[in-house]
Scaffold this active site. Sequence first.
Site, short mmCIF file in Angstrom:
data_model
loop_
_atom_site.label_atom_id
_atom_site.label_comp_id
_atom_site.label_asym_id
_atom_site.label_seq_id
_atom_site.Cartn_x
_atom_site.Cartn_y
_atom_site.Cartn_z
N LYS A 66 -14.74 32.34 -3.01
CA LYS A 66 -14.85 32.86 -4.38
C LYS A 66 -16.29 33.32 -4.56
O LYS A 66 -17.23 32.54 -4.38
CB LYS A 66 -14.49 31.78 -5.40
CG LYS A 66 -13.01 31.42 -5.42
CD LYS A 66 -12.70 30.35 -6.47
CE LYS A 66 -12.74 30.93 -7.86
NZ LYS A 66 -12.28 29.94 -8.88
N ASP A 115 -6.00 16.16 -12.14
CA ASP A 115 -6.53 17.14 -13.10
C ASP A 115 -6.24 16.67 -14.52
O ASP A 115 -5.07 16.56 -14.92
CB ASP A 115 -5.88 18.49 -12.83
CG ASP A 115 -6.51 19.62 -13.63
OD1 ASP A 115 -7.58 19.39 -14.24
OD2 ASP A 115 -5.94 20.72 -13.66
N THR A 160 -4.83 26.12 -0.73
CA THR A 160 -6.15 25.64 -0.34
C THR A 160 -6.75 24.79 -1.46
O THR A 160 -6.33 24.87 -2.61
CB THR A 160 -7.12 26.82 -0.05
OG1 THR A 160 -7.28 27.59 -1.25
CG2 THR A 160 -6.60 27.70 1.07
N ARG A 172 -19.59 24.73 -6.99
CA ARG A 172 -18.56 25.22 -7.87
C ARG A 172 -19.15 26.33 -8.75
O ARG A 172 -20.33 26.30 -9.10
CB ARG A 172 -18.00 24.12 -8.77
CG ARG A 172 -17.39 22.93 -8.03
CD ARG A 172 -16.31 23.33 -7.03
NE ARG A 172 -15.24 24.11 -7.58
CZ ARG A 172 -14.08 23.61 -8.02
NH1 ARG A 172 -13.89 22.29 -8.00
NH2 ARG A 172 -13.13 24.40 -8.47
N ASP A 226 -41.78 26.72 36.91
CA ASP A 226 -40.54 26.57 36.14
C ASP A 226 -40.75 27.16 34.75
O ASP A 226 -41.59 26.70 33.98
CB ASP A 226 -40.16 25.09 36.02
CG ASP A 226 -39.79 24.48 37.36
OD1 ASP A 226 -38.98 25.11 38.07
OD2 ASP A 226 -40.31 23.40 37.70
N LYS A 239 -41.42 -0.14 11.06
CA LYS A 239 -40.56 0.72 10.23
C LYS A 239 -40.67 0.25 8.78
O LYS A 239 -40.37 -0.89 8.47
CB LYS A 239 -39.11 0.64 10.70
CG LYS A 239 -38.22 1.69 10.07
CD LYS A 239 -36.82 1.66 10.66
CE LYS A 239 -36.02 2.85 10.18
NZ LYS A 239 -36.00 2.98 8.73
N ASP A 264 -39.93 0.27 4.73
CA ASP A 264 -38.77 0.46 3.85
C ASP A 264 -39.22 1.17 2.58
O ASP A 264 -39.51 0.55 1.57
CB ASP A 264 -38.17 -0.91 3.51
CG ASP A 264 -36.80 -0.77 2.86
OD1 ASP A 264 -36.27 0.35 2.84
OD2 ASP A 264 -36.26 -1.78 2.38
#
Length: 842
Positions: free
Chosen positions: A58, A145, A242, A250, A368, A545, A547
Amino acid sequence: MATGEQKVRIDDRTLKVSNLEKIYYPSTGTTKGEVLDYYRRIAPVMIPQATRRPATRKRWVDGVGTAEHPGSVFFRKDLEDHAPDWVPRADIEHKDGTSTYPLVDETAVLVWLAQLATLEIHTPQWRFDEDLAPSNPDRLVLDLDPGEGAGLPDCARVAQWCREILEGMGMESYPVTSGSTGIHLYAPLDGDATAEEIAQVAHELARSLEDDHPDHVVSDMKKSLRAGKVLVDWSQNNGHKTTVCPYSLRGRLRPTVAAPRTWEEIEDPELDQLEFEEVLQRIEDDTDPIAALGMNGSAGSGSAGTSRDRLEVYRSKRDATKTPEPVPTAGSDSDSGSDAAQEALEALRSEAPMFVIQEHHASSLHWDFRLEHDGVLVSWAVPKGPPLDVDVNRLAVQTEDHPLEYGTFEGTIPTGEYGGGDVTLWDSGTIEIEKWREGKEVIVVCHGRGDGGLGGAPRRFAFLHTGCMGGTTKSAAAEKKADANWLLHLMKDQPTAGDGAPSASSSSGARSAPAGMSDPISPMLATLGRREDIRDQDDWAFEMKWDGVRVIATVTADAVRLTSRGGKDLTATFPELAELQDALDPEILAAGESVLDGEIVALDAHDRPSFSRLQQRLGLTRERDVQRAWEEVEVHVMLFDLLVRGGDSLLRTPYRARRDALFAAVEAAEHVHLPHADHGDVDHAIELSQELQLEGVMAKTETGIYRPGKRGRTWIKLKNARHQEVVVIGWRHGKGGRSGSIGSLLVAVPDAQGRLSYAGRVGTGFSDRDLEQIASTLGSRTRKTPPVDDVPAADRRDADWVRADLVGEVQHTERTEDGRLRHPVWRGWRPDKEAAEVRWEE
């Protein structure tokens, strides 16, 4: 090129985009550029849902307009006549002829459709098979709906009823707020039933719901019957119908999205439709509730067929325990058969693909020559080295594809191993791919190092397969040998030193930057791994690590800009981090822009990162709100990488050298910290992270380059396992393979005062023997009511309750804000523990 038109690269595709400032959603000011950027960034999770499904579009050429003056929209089924030849496609025979549909199987297709003003993408419930013939449906869909007088809360209630019926049929279900007014509900199928059969089942389900709840549900399409009720639209299971694709935008007044949701969200009384920025944030947080319905390995494949393992030959020739070369495991980020989402993460504004030329003293000296393409380094061995004269042609023998990690490899391959000998970097840098005809012709412009073997100037090379040049008939053996032979030629038409690939500022998703600043760099991402993945730990460095929230900090003499992993501007949210200007070396600050990578954290009373405290600062932009939150919670930035230093890019510089440059360029300050890394001792790093009660360890190869927007095996996350004692309060009946047995245990944990609170369901980690033993143990301990009163309605269904006096143990990833265990796995009973002793393990 037309005014406002520019070229961008996505993976190995070149697209023309234009009119990026055009307003598509007037109510929010959302531009075409933002729409293109959304589809580029959402591709990792959307493409697995859309792959091999014919896409109906659309299009709103002039945008969606306003309530008073809506924009014109039209459906498009057939593929546009001017579509690039690389867009995958398939045919469907209709009564009035054959239509050719595009297949949204790679990121570039999504962005190309958005360039054509496509906002919505609709797909059926079936996919094409590998021969591009329609298959049976692989999912059932119910469109809930609301009629006039009903709303989203009514749809959520009906969705729960649908879920109960589907669970009774042994089917999981996945809700999607439609981005319009209702909810879509998906359930996976095994592909044995036809569309007609599935539509009949869906119709019967809708009728059954209508019979059970006549005041709330209707299954008939007539509008006159729908007032105050929710229509359970079963008809979209018809093979010719569909549904808007999950994660599609949307064409509403606001940029809402068909957004997959968790069942916990559906139960939330504040449930609402989500807009595109909220959905992108969810993906940054690894929230993809519908992932189980996606087709793996499709994004970026360029076709509807299955992807191939580009590194199979490379791995077959090497023993990872004997060679220092990088040998990624099958399915990791460096081969094109890896997770589809990782290929789709390639950003419009990322760095250009790389090249590397390595001088290789093996049984015979050769060079290479390797070019990044399709997720690997396509490689040729050049016995006499790359030509630096336009009148010289050199033989180039194509070898197996190499992993991208090979782009920084230097070292000695042991004698007796494949390619044994010394390897050194002769030159490396980035390339512009001007032409890539697979197996026939490749033309690239190489931008190497100033001190590299190519002399620092851009060089345009052509690789021409000798089979394209004609010649005499050869024997089969000679043809097989010649198939790998190419000619390498330095072209007469050479670029000037100022020429280069399109800059980051030309990307469609780019937002306007402060004066003097370039567009943000997309952060590099890590792969979740285990201790066993670190083979030769001397080649690795280990960071803690943290947070918190990932941040890319761009610093100039005039300003500091903070951007999130997804490119969202965080500068106004964290004003105390303007301190980065003072922390940076004055000479480097004066030389030009610097870019740093780090993590924003909030600390608890024990100086440990607390994500819940950080939540109090996130999302605030108004100065008054920020100031108030700042007084309650200060943040700090943990810097772990330097990407640009005073205008000089370090992206292709090995990790170890970037870290050294970081510590030389930045001095720690009140809110700016430079955590050290362990080198070559993974066990010590893991032990330290556990002692500090941190999330885990980040392992990074010492020689690894920085790959913006890419997830690779040169960065590995080693998360600490979390164990928790729990009190079993009930169980739910199993479905499918566990029918007649226990499906999951319902557990609780006492608070500091000993009051039991619900902690979630545990449905994995059981052996068959465990299930038999647990059923026997719980059978004599039943009670009629739950021992706790905070079990959600969705988890009460089909539940049998037991006395709360048995203790077990689970492993989990984290404890959620509402006191639930995330991803718990059963470890076993704890007969040595009394229920009254159990507490949350902080």
